[in-house]
Write a protein that holds these residues in place. Sequence first.
Motif: not given
Length: 258
Positions: A207-209, A213-214, A241
Amino acid sequence: MPRFSANLGFLWPGRPLLERVEAAARAGFRAIELHWPYETPAAEMKAACARLGLTLLGINTVVGDAAKGESGLGALPGREADFQASVDQSVAWCRGSGAVAIHCMAGVVPPEQKAAARETLLRNLEAAAAKAEGLTLLLEPLNPRDKPGYFYSTVGEAAAIIAELGRPNVKLMFDAYHVGVTEGDILTRLERHLPIIGHVQIAAVPSRHEPDEGEIAYRAVFERLDSLGYAGWVGAEYLPRGDTDAGLVWTRHLGVTL
Protein backbone atom coordinates in the motif's frame (compact mmCIF):
# COMPACT_ATOMS: atom_id res chain seq x y z
CA MET A 1 16.24 0.64 17.77
CA PRO A 2 17.13 2.75 14.71
CA ARG A 3 16.66 6.51 14.60
CA PHE A 4 13.73 7.71 12.47
CA SER A 5 13.39 10.73 10.22
CA ALA A 6 10.21 12.24 8.79
CA ASN A 7 10.04 12.43 5.01
CA LEU A 8 8.24 15.70 4.41
CA GLY A 9 7.65 14.93 0.76
CA PHE A 10 4.78 12.72 1.96
CA LEU A 11 3.97 13.50 5.58
CA TRP A 12 1.62 16.36 6.54
CA PRO A 13 0.63 16.96 2.90
CA GLY A 14 -1.05 20.17 1.88
CA ARG A 15 0.87 22.37 4.30
CA PRO A 16 3.70 24.76 3.40
CA LEU A 17 7.07 23.11 3.85
CA LEU A 18 8.15 25.08 6.92
CA GLU A 19 4.84 24.18 8.62
CA ARG A 20 5.59 20.50 7.91
CA VAL A 21 8.97 20.99 9.58
CA GLU A 22 7.20 22.33 12.66
CA ALA A 23 4.76 19.41 12.61
CA ALA A 24 7.59 16.87 12.45
CA ALA A 25 9.26 18.43 15.48
CA ARG A 26 5.98 18.47 17.44
CA ALA A 27 5.46 14.79 16.63
CA GLY A 28 8.84 13.94 18.14
CA PHE A 29 10.99 13.36 15.06
CA ARG A 30 14.59 14.48 15.48
CA ALA A 31 15.44 14.47 11.77
CA ILE A 32 13.72 15.31 8.50
CA GLU A 33 14.29 14.59 4.82
CA LEU A 34 12.79 16.35 1.82
CA HIS A 35 11.98 15.80 -1.84
CA TRP A 36 12.23 19.07 -3.80
CA PRO A 37 12.53 21.96 -1.33
CA TYR A 38 13.90 24.53 -3.75
CA GLU A 39 11.10 27.08 -3.41
CA THR A 40 11.99 27.44 0.26
CA PRO A 41 15.16 29.50 0.83
CA ALA A 42 17.94 27.33 2.20
CA ALA A 43 18.74 29.83 4.94
CA GLU A 44 15.15 29.72 6.22
CA MET A 45 15.26 25.93 6.38
CA LYS A 46 18.58 26.00 8.20
CA ALA A 47 17.22 28.45 10.76
CA ALA A 48 14.05 26.41 11.31
CA CYS A 49 16.00 23.19 11.87
CA ALA A 50 18.38 24.90 14.27
CA ARG A 51 15.51 26.39 16.26
CA LEU A 52 13.68 23.06 16.46
CA GLY A 53 16.72 20.88 17.06
CA LEU A 54 16.24 18.88 13.85
CA THR A 55 18.90 17.18 11.75
CA LEU A 56 18.37 17.86 8.03
CA LEU A 57 19.18 14.83 5.91
CA GLY A 58 18.61 14.50 2.16
CA ILE A 59 16.93 16.10 -0.82
CA ASN A 60 16.34 15.01 -4.44
CA THR A 61 17.63 16.36 -7.70
CA VAL A 62 14.82 17.68 -9.88
CA VAL A 63 12.79 15.31 -12.08
CA GLY A 64 13.20 17.30 -15.30
CA ASP A 65 10.19 17.64 -17.60
CA ALA A 66 7.44 15.71 -15.83
CA ALA A 67 5.02 16.43 -18.67
CA LYS A 68 7.28 14.36 -20.92
CA GLY A 69 7.48 11.54 -18.40
CA GLU A 70 10.93 12.40 -17.09
CA SER A 71 11.68 11.28 -13.56
CA GLY A 72 15.26 12.44 -13.14
CA LEU A 73 18.03 13.22 -15.60
CA GLY A 74 21.14 11.34 -14.48
CA ALA A 75 20.95 8.50 -17.00
CA LEU A 76 19.44 10.38 -19.95
CA PRO A 77 21.82 10.67 -22.93
CA GLY A 78 21.76 14.22 -24.25
CA ARG A 79 20.65 15.75 -20.93
CA GLU A 80 24.07 15.80 -19.29
CA ALA A 81 24.22 19.59 -18.98
CA ASP A 82 20.75 19.68 -17.44
CA PHE A 83 21.68 16.99 -14.93
CA GLN A 84 24.85 18.81 -13.90
CA ALA A 85 22.83 21.99 -13.47
CA SER A 86 20.44 20.07 -11.22
CA VAL A 87 23.38 18.78 -9.17
CA ASP A 88 24.72 22.33 -8.85
CA GLN A 89 21.30 23.42 -7.61
CA SER A 90 21.13 20.59 -5.07
CA VAL A 91 24.68 21.08 -3.83
CA ALA A 92 24.13 24.81 -3.34
CA TRP A 93 20.86 24.20 -1.46
CA CYS A 94 22.53 21.60 0.76
CA ARG A 95 25.44 23.86 1.59
CA GLY A 96 23.06 26.70 2.43
CA SER A 97 20.64 24.63 4.50
CA GLY A 98 22.89 22.11 6.20
CA ALA A 99 21.43 19.08 4.39
CA VAL A 100 23.92 16.25 4.01
CA ALA A 101 22.73 14.04 1.13
CA ILE A 102 21.35 14.22 -2.41
CA HIS A 103 19.30 11.52 -4.11
CA CYS A 104 20.50 11.72 -7.71
CA MET A 105 17.47 10.72 -9.76
CA ALA A 106 18.42 8.60 -12.76
CA GLY A 107 15.30 8.87 -14.90
CA VAL A 108 13.15 6.73 -17.18
CA VAL A 109 15.05 5.06 -20.01
CA PRO A 110 13.75 3.01 -23.00
CA PRO A 111 15.14 -0.56 -23.02
CA GLU A 112 17.10 0.03 -26.21
CA GLN A 113 18.98 2.92 -24.55
CA LYS A 114 19.99 1.08 -21.36
CA ALA A 115 23.63 0.54 -22.36
CA ALA A 116 24.14 4.17 -23.40
CA ALA A 117 22.22 5.33 -20.34
CA ARG A 118 24.52 3.38 -18.03
CA GLU A 119 27.60 5.07 -19.47
CA THR A 120 25.87 8.43 -19.21
CA LEU A 121 25.03 7.85 -15.56
CA LEU A 122 28.56 6.78 -14.72
CA ARG A 123 30.04 9.92 -16.30
CA ASN A 124 27.44 12.13 -14.69
CA LEU A 125 27.96 10.67 -11.23
CA GLU A 126 31.73 10.91 -11.51
CA ALA A 127 31.42 14.65 -12.12
CA ALA A 128 28.71 15.05 -9.48
CA ALA A 129 30.72 13.24 -6.81
CA ALA A 130 33.60 15.64 -7.30
CA LYS A 131 31.29 18.64 -6.95
CA ALA A 132 29.58 17.23 -3.86
CA GLU A 133 32.65 16.79 -1.67
CA GLY A 134 31.50 16.48 1.92
CA LEU A 135 28.00 15.39 0.86
CA THR A 136 26.62 11.92 0.15
CA LEU A 137 25.10 11.11 -3.23
CA LEU A 138 22.38 8.46 -3.00
CA LEU A 139 21.27 6.06 -5.74
CA GLU A 140 17.76 4.67 -5.29
CA PRO A 141 16.26 1.88 -7.42
CA LEU A 142 12.51 2.41 -7.94
CA ASN A 143 10.12 -0.47 -8.39
CA PRO A 144 8.70 -1.03 -11.89
CA ARG A 145 5.09 -1.03 -10.74
CA ASP A 146 5.23 2.57 -9.50
CA LYS A 147 7.84 3.83 -11.98
CA PRO A 148 7.85 1.74 -15.17
CA GLY A 149 11.05 2.09 -17.18
CA TYR A 150 13.10 3.69 -14.41
CA PHE A 151 16.79 3.11 -15.10
CA TYR A 152 17.25 0.66 -12.23
CA SER A 153 14.76 -1.29 -10.17
CA THR A 154 17.03 -3.63 -8.16
CA VAL A 155 19.59 -2.94 -5.47
CA GLY A 156 22.08 -5.09 -7.36
CA GLU A 157 21.97 -2.75 -10.37
CA ALA A 158 22.63 0.29 -8.21
CA ALA A 159 25.33 -1.56 -6.25
CA ALA A 160 27.15 -2.36 -9.49
CA ILE A 161 27.19 1.33 -10.45
CA ILE A 162 28.54 2.24 -7.00
CA ALA A 163 31.26 -0.41 -7.23
CA GLU A 164 32.34 0.72 -10.68
CA LEU A 165 32.54 4.35 -9.61
CA GLY A 166 34.52 3.61 -6.46
CA ARG A 167 33.61 7.01 -5.04
CA PRO A 168 33.29 6.96 -1.23
CA ASN A 169 30.55 9.59 -1.25
CA VAL A 170 28.23 7.62 -3.60
CA LYS A 171 25.99 5.30 -1.58
CA LEU A 172 22.84 3.20 -1.86
CA MET A 173 19.41 4.42 -0.78
CA PHE A 174 17.84 1.20 0.53
CA ASP A 175 14.10 1.84 0.37
CA ALA A 176 12.53 -1.28 1.86
CA TYR A 177 9.24 -0.48 0.12
CA HIS A 178 10.79 -0.50 -3.36
CA VAL A 179 12.93 -3.53 -2.52
CA GLY A 180 9.89 -5.35 -1.18
CA VAL A 181 7.81 -4.68 -4.29
CA THR A 182 10.58 -5.54 -6.74
CA GLU A 183 12.59 -8.30 -5.09
CA GLY A 184 11.68 -9.18 -1.50
CA ASP A 185 14.21 -10.96 0.74
CA ILE A 186 14.80 -7.66 2.51
CA LEU A 187 16.81 -8.92 5.49
CA THR A 188 19.33 -10.76 3.31
CA ARG A 189 19.73 -7.78 1.00
CA LEU A 190 20.26 -5.44 3.95
CA GLU A 191 23.09 -7.61 5.21
CA ARG A 192 24.64 -8.06 1.76
CA HIS A 193 24.67 -4.36 0.92
CA LEU A 194 25.18 -2.81 4.37
CA PRO A 195 28.69 -1.48 3.58
CA ILE A 196 27.34 0.76 0.81
CA ILE A 197 24.00 1.76 2.35
CA GLY A 198 23.83 5.49 2.95
CA HIS A 199 20.18 5.71 4.01
CA VAL A 200 17.18 3.46 4.65
CA GLN A 201 13.52 4.25 4.01
CA ILE A 202 10.34 2.39 4.94
CA ALA A 203 6.68 2.06 3.98
CA ALA A 204 4.16 -0.77 3.90
CA VAL A 205 4.01 -3.16 0.97
CA PRO A 206 1.91 -3.11 -1.13
CA SER A 207 0.00 0.00 0.00
CA ARG A 208 2.92 2.38 0.72
CA HIS A 209 1.03 3.47 3.84
CA GLU A 210 2.22 3.40 7.45
CA PRO A 211 4.62 0.50 8.07
CA ASP A 212 2.35 -1.31 10.58
CA GLU A 213 0.39 -3.09 7.82
CA GLY A 214 1.08 -5.28 4.82
CA GLU A 215 3.72 -7.85 3.89
CA ILE A 216 6.89 -6.55 5.59
CA ALA A 217 7.51 -7.41 9.25
CA TYR A 218 9.19 -4.17 10.16
CA ARG A 219 9.99 -5.21 13.72
CA ALA A 220 12.27 -7.82 12.16
CA VAL A 221 13.77 -5.21 9.82
CA PHE A 222 14.58 -2.89 12.73
CA GLU A 223 16.07 -5.76 14.73
CA ARG A 224 18.25 -6.74 11.77
CA LEU A 225 19.45 -3.16 11.32
CA ASP A 226 20.42 -3.11 15.00
CA SER A 227 22.20 -6.46 14.79
CA LEU A 228 24.12 -5.30 11.72
CA GLY A 229 25.25 -2.14 13.50
CA TYR A 230 23.51 0.27 11.11
CA ALA A 231 24.17 3.73 12.51
CA GLY A 232 22.20 5.86 10.06
CA TRP A 233 18.63 7.11 10.01
CA VAL A 234 15.51 5.31 8.79
CA GLY A 235 13.25 7.58 6.77
CA ALA A 236 9.48 7.33 7.26
CA GLU A 237 8.62 7.82 3.59
CA TYR A 238 5.05 6.61 3.40
CA LEU A 239 1.71 7.92 2.16
CA PRO A 240 -0.47 8.49 5.23
CA ARG A 241 -3.74 6.55 5.35
CA GLY A 242 -5.40 9.72 6.60
CA ASP A 243 -4.32 12.34 9.12
CA THR A 244 -0.55 12.14 9.52
CA ASP A 245 -0.54 12.66 13.28
CA ALA A 246 -3.22 10.04 13.85
CA GLY A 247 -1.30 7.62 11.65
CA LEU A 248 1.77 7.85 13.89
CA VAL A 249 0.12 5.12 15.96
CA TRP A 250 2.40 2.86 13.88
CA THR A 251 5.22 3.80 16.22
CA ARG A 252 3.34 2.28 19.16
CA HIS A 253 2.33 -0.79 17.17
CA LEU A 254 5.98 -1.45 16.25
CA GLY A 255 7.53 -0.46 19.57
CA VAL A 256 9.26 2.56 18.06
CA THR A 257 10.39 5.63 19.99
CA LEU A 258 10.89 8.71 17.86
